[in-house]
Design an enzyme around this catalytic site. Structure first.
Site, PDB file in Angstrom:
ATOM      1  N   LYS A   1      -6.795   9.535  -1.246  1.00 24.94           N
ATOM      2  CA  LYS A   1      -6.273  10.190  -0.306  1.00 24.94           C
ATOM      3  C   LYS A   1      -6.428  11.542  -0.443  1.00 24.94           C
ATOM      4  O   LYS A   1      -5.907  11.777   0.594  1.00 24.94           O
ATOM      5  CB  LYS A   1      -4.103   9.491  -0.526  1.00 24.94           C
ATOM      6  CG  LYS A   1      -4.392   8.356  -0.602  1.00 24.94           C
ATOM      7  CD  LYS A   1      -4.551   7.734   0.752  1.00 24.94           C
ATOM      8  CE  LYS A   1      -3.952   5.781   0.977  1.00 24.94           C
ATOM      9  NZ  LYS A   1      -4.436   5.791   2.502  1.00 24.94           N
TER      10      LYS A   1
ATOM     11  N   TYR B   1      -5.682   6.025  -6.268  1.00 25.69           N
ATOM     12  CA  TYR B   1      -5.195   6.047  -5.347  1.00 25.69           C
ATOM     13  C   TYR B   1      -4.599   7.578  -4.581  1.00 25.69           C
ATOM     14  O   TYR B   1      -5.282   7.962  -3.416  1.00 25.69           O
ATOM     15  CB  TYR B   1      -3.791   5.168  -5.196  1.00 25.69           C
ATOM     16  CG  TYR B   1      -3.380   5.315  -3.921  1.00 25.69           C
ATOM     17  CD1 TYR B   1      -3.064   4.483  -2.742  1.00 25.69           C
ATOM     18  CD2 TYR B   1      -1.947   6.314  -3.797  1.00 25.69           C
ATOM     19  CE1 TYR B   1      -2.448   4.486  -2.192  1.00 25.69           C
ATOM     20  CE2 TYR B   1      -0.907   5.765  -2.351  1.00 25.69           C
ATOM     21  CZ  TYR B   1      -1.605   5.711  -1.291  1.00 25.69           C
ATOM     22  OH  TYR B   1      -0.821   5.678  -0.459  1.00 25.69           O
TER      23      TYR B   1
END
Length: 146
Positions: free
Chosen positions: A55, A51
């Site tokens: 990002k 994640y």
């Protein structure tokens, strides 16, 4: 799992952004795009390696395309929210054992509401931000300041 996270968090944003840019260029129109990233692009969050990586990719992509298309009067930014209290966010972060350690890292002592993120996006899309491009705006209650 890795491909799915990358497809949702990176490929989808890249594809939509490129589609909007192509349309703006075809119409010879100025414009503004705001991508959604996360505070996780700027801070290591335990057990969130993919994640955080995806990002971070959104932040880098946003900066580079802002540089590439600024000369066409297309502004491109992103917002980097903390935990947002969507239905899923409320479900995941309702356990005090999970919630309280994260809240302890946020000076404003609360998670973001959807309107907090929407307001930041609307600002960046507006003429009030006409000199802002290539920026990643934290909407994190001060999380990254600590």
């Amino acid at each position: 799992m890795c491909s799915r996270i990358f497809n949702v968090n990176v490929k989808a944003v890249v594809n939509v952004t490129q589609t909007v840019i192509e349309d703006l260029l075809r119409r010879n129109s100025p414009g503004s795009i705001v991508n959604i990233s996360s505070q996780a692009s700027k801070a290591a969050l335990s057990n969130h390696s993919l994640y955080c990586a995806t990002k971070s990719a959104i932040d880098g992509f946003t900066r580079v395309i802002a540089l590439d298309y600024g000369k066409k009067n297309i502004r491109i930014n992103c917002v980097n929210p903390t935990v947002v209290m969507t239905d899923l966010g409320r479900q995941i972060w309702s356990d005090p054992a999970v919630k309280l350690p994260m809240l302890d890292k946020i000076p404003l002592k609360r998670f973001a509401e959807i309107d907090d993120v929407v307001d930041a996006v609307l600002f960046l899309l507006s003429d009030h931000a006409k000199m802002i491009t290539g920026s990643c705006l934290p909407v994190d209650g001060g999380f990254l300041a600590c």
